[in-house]
Write a protein that holds these residues in place. Sequence first.
Motif, PDB file in Angstrom:
ATOM      1  N   LYS A   1      26.181  -1.097 -23.033  1.00  0.00           N
ATOM      2  CA  LYS A   1      25.561  -0.188 -24.012  1.00  0.00           C
ATOM      3  C   LYS A   1      25.934  -0.604 -25.438  1.00  0.00           C
ATOM      4  N   ARG A   2      27.162  -1.026 -25.636  1.00  0.00           N
ATOM      5  CA  ARG A   2      27.584  -1.461 -26.970  1.00  0.00           C
ATOM      6  C   ARG A   2      26.790  -2.698 -27.391  1.00  0.00           C
ATOM      7  N   ALA A   3      26.565  -3.639 -26.471  1.00  0.00           N
ATOM      8  CA  ALA A   3      25.794  -4.853 -26.788  1.00  0.00           C
ATOM      9  C   ALA A   3      24.340  -4.499 -27.098  1.00  0.00           C
ATOM     10  N   ILE A   4      23.781  -3.538 -26.368  1.00  0.00           N
ATOM     11  CA  ILE A   4      22.402  -3.108 -26.614  1.00  0.00           C
ATOM     12  C   ILE A   4      22.297  -2.475 -28.002  1.00  0.00           C
ATOM     13  N   LYS A   5      23.228  -1.581 -28.327  1.00  0.00           N
ATOM     14  CA  LYS A   5      23.208  -0.929 -29.647  1.00  0.00           C
ATOM     15  C   LYS A   5      23.371  -1.961 -30.760  1.00  0.00           C
ATOM     16  N   LYS A   6      24.279  -2.914 -30.551  1.00  0.00           N
ATOM     17  CA  LYS A   6      24.527  -3.951 -31.559  1.00  0.00           C
ATOM     18  C   LYS A   6      23.250  -4.759 -31.807  1.00  0.00           C
ATOM     19  N   SER A   7      22.508  -5.054 -30.741  1.00  0.00           N
ATOM     20  CA  SER A   7      21.261  -5.809 -30.875  1.00  0.00           C
ATOM     21  C   SER A   7      20.153  -4.973 -31.512  1.00  0.00           C
TER      22      SER A   7
ATOM     23  N   GLN B   1      30.691 -10.971 -23.166  1.00  0.00           N
ATOM     24  CA  GLN B   1      32.110 -11.349 -23.276  1.00  0.00           C
ATOM     25  C   GLN B   1      32.586 -11.185 -24.715  1.00  0.00           C
ATOM     26  N   GLN B   2      31.736 -11.515 -25.691  1.00  0.00           N
ATOM     27  CA  GLN B   2      32.080 -11.340 -27.103  1.00  0.00           C
ATOM     28  C   GLN B   2      32.338  -9.869 -27.424  1.00  0.00           C
ATOM     29  N   VAL B   3      31.487  -8.978 -26.877  1.00  0.00           N
ATOM     30  CA  VAL B   3      31.650  -7.538 -27.096  1.00  0.00           C
ATOM     31  C   VAL B   3      32.984  -7.069 -26.504  1.00  0.00           C
ATOM     32  N   VAL B   4      33.305  -7.546 -25.313  1.00  0.00           N
ATOM     33  CA  VAL B   4      34.576  -7.181 -24.665  1.00  0.00           C
ATOM     34  C   VAL B   4      35.750  -7.636 -25.534  1.00  0.00           C
ATOM     35  N   GLU B   5      35.675  -8.883 -26.008  1.00  0.00           N
ATOM     36  CA  GLU B   5      36.760  -9.416 -26.830  1.00  0.00           C
ATOM     37  C   GLU B   5      36.884  -8.671 -28.150  1.00  0.00           C
ATOM     38  N   GLU B   6      35.754  -8.319 -28.784  1.00  0.00           N
ATOM     39  CA  GLU B   6      35.799  -7.538 -30.030  1.00  0.00           C
ATOM     40  C   GLU B   6      36.475  -6.190 -29.782  1.00  0.00           C
ATOM     41  N   GLU B   7      36.130  -5.569 -28.661  1.00  0.00           N
ATOM     42  CA  GLU B   7      36.708  -4.275 -28.291  1.00  0.00           C
ATOM     43  C   GLU B   7      38.218  -4.408 -28.107  1.00  0.00           C
ATOM     44  N   GLN B   8      38.629  -5.445 -27.396  1.00  0.00           N
ATOM     45  CA  GLN B   8      40.061  -5.629 -27.133  1.00  0.00           C
ATOM     46  C   GLN B   8      40.818  -5.932 -28.405  1.00  0.00           C
ATOM     47  N   LEU B   9      40.241  -6.709 -29.306  1.00  0.00           N
ATOM     48  CA  LEU B   9      40.891  -6.984 -30.591  1.00  0.00           C
ATOM     49  C   LEU B   9      41.019  -5.722 -31.418  1.00  0.00           C
TER      50      LEU B   9
END
Length: 183
Positions: free
Chosen positions: A28-34, A172-180
């Motif tokens: 959902k975060r990737a969809i919103k970002k797009s 994977q980028q969204v996951v990494e951004e979240e973790q950072l």
Amino acid sequence: MKVLFVTGYKAHELGIFKNNHKGVTYIKRAIKKSMLPLVEAGLEWVIISGQLGVELWAGEAVQEMQESFPELKLAVLTPFLEQEKNWSQENKEYYEGILIGADFVDSISKKPYENPSQLKQKNQFLLQKSDGLLILYDEEKEGTPKYVWQEAKKLQEQKDFPIWQITFYDLQQVVEEEQLGND
């Protein structure tokens, strides 16, 4: 762009069997970002066919975005009547929640499921009714989005039809951004 068709994998194709799976949050975060730049540029409608997985998560993402962008509308155009007939009770309730919050709901075929041609007609209809496509699809992992992907690519050869793709690398980028952000 006024109308965006959003689609992608079905939940089971991603190994997701519950809507509270952590992966759904990232999708959902990737969809919103797009979608955000498109919404900011005047996107008015998001259309989905309401299939379990990326489409319903996109519907939920649109409904969340409507808090900040009330002019954004959600249409659910199912391929046929009673699409949810054989779904689990939990999935039916989730689906109903999305439909209740949608701005427009209808079925493309006014009959229950008869054969796969209804799904092909749905893809063609939604692509024709939209100005672009946002698809969660990675060519390295074939699945049901392949058919929409191929139709959209053909359409792109005939007219200006932008396709925004979310790949597994993007997720994977969204996951990494979240973790950072949480460290």
